[in-house]
Motif scaffolding. Sequence first.
Motif, PDB file in Angstrom:
ATOM      1  N   GLY A 188      -3.893 -10.413  13.280  1.00 29.26           N
ATOM      2  CA  GLY A 188      -4.692 -10.950  12.089  1.00 29.26           C
ATOM      3  C   GLY A 188      -4.605  -9.958  10.669  1.00 29.26           C
ATOM      4  O   GLY A 188      -5.284 -10.312   9.916  1.00 29.26           O
ATOM      5  N   LEU A 189      -3.975  -8.966  11.065  1.00 25.62           N
ATOM      6  CA  LEU A 189      -3.965  -8.041   9.939  1.00 25.62           C
ATOM      7  C   LEU A 189      -2.854  -8.051   8.969  1.00 25.62           C
ATOM      8  O   LEU A 189      -1.612  -8.607   9.657  1.00 25.62           O
ATOM      9  CB  LEU A 189      -3.918  -6.588  10.417  1.00 25.62           C
ATOM     10  N   SER A 190      -2.940  -7.943   7.645  1.00 24.49           N
ATOM     11  CA  SER A 190      -1.475  -8.311   7.005  1.00 24.49           C
ATOM     12  C   SER A 190      -0.374  -7.066   7.013  1.00 24.49           C
ATOM     13  O   SER A 190      -0.791  -5.793   7.715  1.00 24.49           O
ATOM     14  CB  SER A 190      -1.995  -8.264   5.301  1.00 24.49           C
ATOM     15  N   THR A 191       0.802  -7.536   6.952  1.00 20.86           N
ATOM     16  CA  THR A 191       1.827  -6.609   7.089  1.00 20.86           C
ATOM     17  C   THR A 191       1.826  -5.343   6.302  1.00 20.86           C
ATOM     18  O   THR A 191       2.255  -4.210   6.530  1.00 20.86           O
ATOM     19  CB  THR A 191       3.270  -7.120   7.024  1.00 20.86           C
ATOM     20  N   GLY A 192       1.332  -5.602   4.906  1.00 22.01           N
ATOM     21  CA  GLY A 192       1.082  -4.580   4.054  1.00 22.01           C
ATOM     22  C   GLY A 192      -0.092  -3.435   4.506  1.00 22.01           C
ATOM     23  O   GLY A 192       0.481  -2.288   4.400  1.00 22.01           O
ATOM     24  N   PHE A 193      -0.712  -4.066   5.149  1.00 20.80           N
ATOM     25  CA  PHE A 193      -2.065  -3.054   5.608  1.00 20.80           C
ATOM     26  C   PHE A 193      -1.348  -2.368   6.625  1.00 20.80           C
ATOM     27  O   PHE A 193      -1.511  -1.292   6.833  1.00 20.80           O
ATOM     28  CB  PHE A 193      -3.349  -3.954   6.008  1.00 20.80           C
ATOM     29  N   LEU A 194      -0.841  -2.936   7.712  1.00 21.35           N
ATOM     30  CA  LEU A 194      -0.333  -2.341   8.811  1.00 21.35           C
ATOM     31  C   LEU A 194       0.722  -1.260   8.421  1.00 21.35           C
ATOM     32  O   LEU A 194       0.955  -0.137   8.946  1.00 21.35           O
ATOM     33  CB  LEU A 194       0.433  -3.403   9.828  1.00 21.35           C
ATOM     34  N   SER A 195       1.542  -1.558   7.272  1.00 25.01           N
ATOM     35  CA  SER A 195       2.627  -0.483   6.867  1.00 25.01           C
ATOM     36  C   SER A 195       1.866   0.496   6.251  1.00 25.01           C
ATOM     37  O   SER A 195       2.221   1.810   6.617  1.00 25.01           O
ATOM     38  CB  SER A 195       3.405  -1.244   5.628  1.00 25.01           C
ATOM     39  N   GLN A 196       0.709   0.257   5.385  1.00 24.58           N
ATOM     40  CA  GLN A 196       0.007   1.358   5.053  1.00 24.58           C
ATOM     41  C   GLN A 196      -0.578   2.450   5.983  1.00 24.58           C
ATOM     42  O   GLN A 196      -0.610   3.426   6.034  1.00 24.58           O
ATOM     43  CB  GLN A 196      -0.983   0.974   4.155  1.00 24.58           C
ATOM     44  N   LEU A 197      -0.993   1.843   7.042  1.00 23.38           N
ATOM     45  CA  LEU A 197      -1.536   2.465   8.268  1.00 23.38           C
ATOM     46  C   LEU A 197      -0.763   3.393   9.027  1.00 23.38           C
ATOM     47  O   LEU A 197      -0.839   4.421   9.206  1.00 23.38           O
ATOM     48  CB  LEU A 197      -2.281   1.385   9.165  1.00 23.38           C
ATOM     49  N   GLU A 198       0.372   2.815   9.016  1.00 25.83           N
ATOM     50  CA  GLU A 198       1.656   3.432   9.945  1.00 25.83           C
ATOM     51  C   GLU A 198       1.897   4.639   8.997  1.00 25.83           C
ATOM     52  O   GLU A 198       2.471   5.795   9.573  1.00 25.83           O
ATOM     53  CB  GLU A 198       2.761   2.609  10.122  1.00 25.83           C
ATOM     54  N   ARG A 199       1.988   4.616   7.577  1.00 23.61           N
ATOM     55  CA  ARG A 199       2.315   5.944   6.860  1.00 23.61           C
ATOM     56  C   ARG A 199       1.016   6.554   6.797  1.00 23.61           C
ATOM     57  O   ARG A 199       1.478   7.663   5.763  1.00 23.61           O
ATOM     58  CB  ARG A 199       2.826   5.305   5.700  1.00 23.61           C
ATOM     59  N   GLY A 200      -0.051   6.395   7.119  1.00 20.34           N
ATOM     60  CA  GLY A 200      -1.215   7.229   6.939  1.00 20.34           C
ATOM     61  C   GLY A 200      -1.817   7.166   5.660  1.00 20.34           C
ATOM     62  O   GLY A 200      -2.469   8.263   5.013  1.00 20.34           O
ATOM     63  N   LEU A 201      -1.719   6.162   5.082  1.00 24.32           N
ATOM     64  CA  LEU A 201      -2.137   5.839   3.556  1.00 24.32           C
ATOM     65  C   LEU A 201      -3.496   5.350   3.578  1.00 24.32           C
ATOM     66  O   LEU A 201      -4.220   4.958   2.348  1.00 24.32           O
ATOM     67  CB  LEU A 201      -1.308   5.130   2.759  1.00 24.32           C
ATOM     68  N   THR A 202      -4.031   4.784   4.569  1.00 22.04           N
ATOM     69  CA  THR A 202      -5.249   4.037   4.771  1.00 22.04           C
ATOM     70  C   THR A 202      -5.881   4.413   6.092  1.00 22.04           C
ATOM     71  O   THR A 202      -5.135   4.792   7.034  1.00 22.04           O
ATOM     72  CB  THR A 202      -5.118   2.599   4.681  1.00 22.04           C
TER      73      THR A 202
END
Length: 186
Positions: free
Chosen positions: A28-42
């Motif tokens: 239920g998490l957005s792909t944009g959020f998950l992308s930022q998480l994987e890059r350590g940006l959030t």
Amino acid sequence: MNKDIGGKVKELRTAKKMTLKDLGEHTGLSTGFLSQLERGLTSIATDSLAKIAEALGVDLSYFFIGHARNRNYIMRSYEKEVFQIINGRFIHYHLTNNSTEKTILPRLIELLPINCDEDISQYAHEGEEFVYVLEGTLTLFINNEQFELFPGDSAHYNSSHVHNWANYTNKMVRLIVASAPNPFKE
């Protein structure tokens, strides 16, 4: 730490041949959020990370394992676990990763309120104790004397003196206790 968690998420996701979209659909998490998480940006809330852990088939602790092993002299706040509950009133947390290897045992103790009419039995043991009150009013008994300790107050005494603690208020008392010798040392 965000990069560590994000890196582990990406590593697991790609190993399971999942896309960001697949993981987003499962959590239920957005792909944009998950992308930022994987890059350590959030950063990520624990409940959201738990959804990711479930979707990837790992325990939530997977994302934190390694920090304590690599730096066993540091304990992060999220690593602290309830160690022991005594009489339903004393909640003990060890403040060290290696309690069986250390001479001093540091603990956070939370004391729940008790009835003022209850008898507090004092006891003695080997060693010494240091107590520092973080929150609330602690009643400390040493050698059949009673003392009230307030936030910021401390006591350091030989444990061969009979002693005990009580919380006669209607609020929780939180204190740091350091005991030596460590009763859990191997």
